[in-house]
Design a protein around this motif. Structure first.
Motif, PDB file in Angstrom:
ATOM      1  N   ASP A 470       0.909  86.508  55.392  1.00 28.98           N
ATOM      2  CA  ASP A 470       0.059  85.578  54.653  1.00 28.98           C
ATOM      3  C   ASP A 470       0.879  84.398  54.134  1.00 28.98           C
ATOM      4  O   ASP A 470       0.442  83.243  54.187  1.00 28.98           O
ATOM      5  N   SER A 473       1.889  82.016  56.923  1.00 28.86           N
ATOM      6  CA  SER A 473       0.729  81.199  57.306  1.00 28.86           C
ATOM      7  C   SER A 473       0.537  80.039  56.330  1.00 28.86           C
ATOM      8  O   SER A 473       0.289  78.897  56.743  1.00 28.86           O
ATOM      9  N   LEU A 474       0.657  80.311  55.035  1.00 25.46           N
ATOM     10  CA  LEU A 474       0.485  79.258  54.037  1.00 25.46           C
ATOM     11  C   LEU A 474       1.573  78.196  54.158  1.00 25.46           C
ATOM     12  O   LEU A 474       1.303  76.996  54.077  1.00 25.46           O
ATOM     13  N   GLU A 477       1.115  75.785  56.866  1.00 23.55           N
ATOM     14  CA  GLU A 477       0.110  74.774  56.540  1.00 23.55           C
ATOM     15  C   GLU A 477       0.587  73.790  55.468  1.00 23.55           C
ATOM     16  O   GLU A 477      -0.172  72.922  55.035  1.00 23.55           O
ATOM     17  N   GLU A 630      -6.656  91.830  49.649  1.00 19.46           N
ATOM     18  CA  GLU A 630      -6.818  90.670  50.528  1.00 19.46           C
ATOM     19  C   GLU A 630      -7.539  89.495  49.882  1.00 19.46           C
ATOM     20  O   GLU A 630      -7.549  88.399  50.445  1.00 19.46           O
ATOM     21  N   TRP A 633      -5.637  86.029  49.388  1.00 18.00           N
ATOM     22  CA  TRP A 633      -5.169  85.406  50.621  1.00 18.00           C
ATOM     23  C   TRP A 633      -6.331  84.866  51.449  1.00 18.00           C
ATOM     24  O   TRP A 633      -6.189  83.831  52.122  1.00 18.00           O
ATOM     25  N   LYS A 634      -7.479  85.507  51.382  1.00 18.92           N
ATOM     26  CA  LYS A 634      -8.669  84.983  52.054  1.00 18.92           C
ATOM     27  C   LYS A 634      -9.152  83.707  51.377  1.00 18.92           C
ATOM     28  O   LYS A 634      -9.561  82.754  52.039  1.00 18.92           O
ATOM     29  N   GLN A 637      -7.415  80.327  52.417  1.00 22.62           N
ATOM     30  CA  GLN A 637      -7.590  79.771  53.757  1.00 22.62           C
ATOM     31  C   GLN A 637      -8.402  78.496  53.664  1.00 22.62           C
ATOM     32  O   GLN A 637      -9.625  78.515  53.557  1.00 22.62           O
TER      33      GLN A 637
END
Length: 638
Positions: A470, A473-474, A477, A630, A633-634, A637
């Protein structure tokens, strides 16, 4: 107020002494609580207290205010640190004049952090201070003998982290000779844990051919061991060697049980004091404690050490030497403070040292003028171990309670990269784009980089494995994460990943994250946060210009880590709220500046880092559903 050198000279041949060091807290609440803490610790009667001074004068006003409080309100003999590099003469002179006006007569003259480069710092060429000896000479030239001046030394040799193999006290000797010859009145050492190295260092100085160290007080600097993490970190930052047997004792403590680590630490420091005193043939009589603005460990060490003689202990020793079978003393006992062993009667007959030892911890004063002397029960050490004094006794790191005097950087000196410039260049190269910065953060998460400018330790905590993907991924971005933790509901306190605190407990934590984000992306995230009608998410955000955003009120507090343990209240060592976020935000953006300063001015890298500092936001988000792993982290997005 007295000079430290005069107070030491007035001590008897067998008298010992101790001193404390404090730093200015980051928050006003922390300062108010430090005032109460200082009042309690003053009852232990330290010979003097030190107040730290941030490199480059970063805490000059707060440091002088705190030193003035200690001197004028608490009546403590106070020594103010003063650094000289990266500072103009006008600021140095202003601090010295302020110290004299406040009645402060003691200065610890330090070099401080060296300038980052002439492009970023323009000193007063007529009075440039390059070394601590320049400051010592300046003080003597301007103030004569008004100030007692102390200087720093390194029992294991000075090390800047670039060439640790060259760390050798013999290499430093010429500099220490110069500082001492220029007018130093006492020498205070950097912290250490290898007693043998200090003993050898003290012997080296005493036997030096110059003779300048023959009689000067050499005061060892001691840092109590409060938690495993802080112990390892401070030893590493100070390049202090940890003996194998000491590390084994600490590692033998059940995982993350900070209370037991503290107890072992008290025993270790007590033993160190005894060995130093004995192996230097009692030449070393003073011991300086780097308190980190905490009190419990220091109080316990002083209480347990047979070497440290407080006025209370000295009085008891006198009584023990005088009391005999035919000349007993009567102890008047206060039931509220007396030990169980003496509660059976309102008075106790003292006929030997053994009798006195039974009540020694509870004796405040003893009048020996009469055979039936009255002993007043009043023990300041017990006050320092009360709940009022130890409410912040658990770790006070990055997210500690901002009301704690110990809140903030472990050394109290302000923003730092924690590595020398040469090492920083080796680690992080010369990024020229936001994508380059993202790459550095991702390399840290994957283990290819041991440290980032905002890291407080090398490597990631084991719990990060649960959210590593997670975070990657951040960062991909462009959300550069500097702090995070997963949600935990009821892990055992001895859990190898999440555990902390005493045994047989359970620990909890909420998912949280903190990251830097560009102004453009912050606009998108801010709208998403504001559109969310649920109070399941709390956030703070701000930038270097002073803009600030939050969905919480000023006095709202987010407990993000807490523990439930047998026979004690719920322990809540980790909170996030407005004061702590703002204090950290100032430091976090300051680190961008520290990073910028190691590159040539107007270079592509310095321009990039300056632009990020000026245009990015720091965001802290807490998700309150700690039953879900979760949810946070969801939400992120974008």
């Amino acid at each position: 107020m007295a000079k430290i050198s005069d107070k030491i000279a007035q001590l008897g041949p067998d008298e010992t002494y101790f001193s404390f060091e404090f730093f200015p807290p980051k928050t006003e609440a922390g300062m108010q609580n430090l005032r109460a803490r200082l009042q309690r610790m003053a009852q232990l009667k330290p010979l003097f207290v030190n107040i730290t001074f941030g490199a480059g004068g970063s805490t000059s006003t707060k440091s002088l205010d705190l030193a003035t409080l200690c001197t004028s309100e608490l009546g403590l003999t106070t020594c103010l640190h003063l650094t000289c590099t990266n500072m103009d003469r006008s600021l140095i002179d202003s601090v010295l004049a302020g110290a004299k006006k406040a009645g402060i007569r003691n200065i610890l003259a330090l070099r401080g952090d060296p300038p980052r480069g002439t492009e970023y710092w323009t000193p007063d060429e007529s009075s440039q201070f390059c070394h601590a000896v320049d400051l010592v000479r300046h003080i003597r030239r301007e103030y004569g003998d008004y100030f007692c001046i102390g200087v720093a030394s390194y029992p294991e040799g000075y090390a800047d982290g670039q060439n640790p193999e060259l760390q050798d006290p013999v290499v430093d000797l010429p500099y220490l000779v110069d500082k001492t010859s220029a007018g130093a009145d006492f020498i205070m050492t950097q912290l250490f844990y290898d007693t043998s190295k200090f003993v050898a260092f003290e012997k080296l100085l005493r036997e030096h051919s110059s003779g300048v160290f023959r009689t000067i007080p050499i005061i060892p600097g001691l840092l109590p061991i409060s938690t495993y993490q802080s112990f390892i970190r401070t030893a590493k930052l100070s390049n202090a060697h940890i003996p194998d047997d000491l590390l084994e004792r600490i590692n033998a403590v059940p995982y993350a049980d900070d209370e037991q680590v503290k107890q072992v630490g008290v025993s270790v420091l007590t033993e160190m004091i005894d060995r130093i005193h004995r192996e230097t043939d009692r030449r070393v009589k003073g011991f300086h404690f780097y308190t980190l603005n905490l009190e419990k460990s220091v109080a316990l060490i002083i209480e347990q050490s047979p070497i440290i003689k407080t006025p209370l202990k000295a009085t008891i020793d006198d009584a023990a030497a005088t009391a005999t079978a035919d000349r007993a003393f009567t102890l008047a006992v206060s039931p509220t403070t007396a030990p169980v062993s003496v509660l059976a009667a309102p008075t106790v007959s003292i006929e030997s040292a053994e009798d006195i030892s039974k009540v020694a911890d509870h004796v405040g004063s003893l009048d020996l003028t009469d055979k039936a002397a009255t002993v007043v029960v009043s023990d300041p050490t017990k006050q320092l171990l009360s709940p009022e004094a130890t409410w912040d006794d658990f770790p006070n790191g990055r997210w500690g309670d901002p009301r704690s005097p110990a809140y903030g950087e472990i050394d109290g000196y302000g923003p730092t990269l924690h590595v020398p410039a040469s090492k920083a260049l080796e680690l992080w190269g010369s990024p020229e784009s936001a994508a380059d910065i993202s790459s550095l953060f991702i390399r840290y998460l994957t283990g290819d980089l041991p440290v980032l400018p905002w890291s407080e330790q090398s490597g990631l905590n084991p719990e990060t494995d649960l959210i590593r993907e997670d975070l990657i991924s951040l960062n991909t971005e462009g959300l550069w994460t500097v702090a995070s933790q997963p949600a935990v509901s009821g892990a055992r306190s001895d859990d190898k990943v999440f555990g902390w605190g005493p045994s047989n407990g359970y620990v909890f934590q909420k998912a949280m994250i903190e990251f830097f984000i560009s102004g453009e992306k912050w606009a998108i995230l801010k709208k998403k946060l504001q559109d969310s009608t649920s109070d399941i998410i709390s956030y703070y955000a701000g930038n270097d210009k002073g803009d600030f955003f939050s969905n919480m009120s000023l006095n709202d507090v987010n407990a993000v880590t807490w523990g439930v343990f047998p026979n004690r209240e719920v322990v809540q060592p980790t909170i996030i709220e407005e004061q702590s976020f703002k204090a950290w935000m100032e430091e976090a953006f300051g680190i961008w500046s520290e990073w910028e300063f190691i590159y040539p001015k107007k270079s592509a890298t310095s321009n990039l880092l300056r632009s990020i500092r000026q245009n990015y936001y720091l965001v802290s988000i807490v998700h309150h559903d700690y039953m879900s792993g979760e949810a946070l982290w969801k939400f992120l997005q974008l």
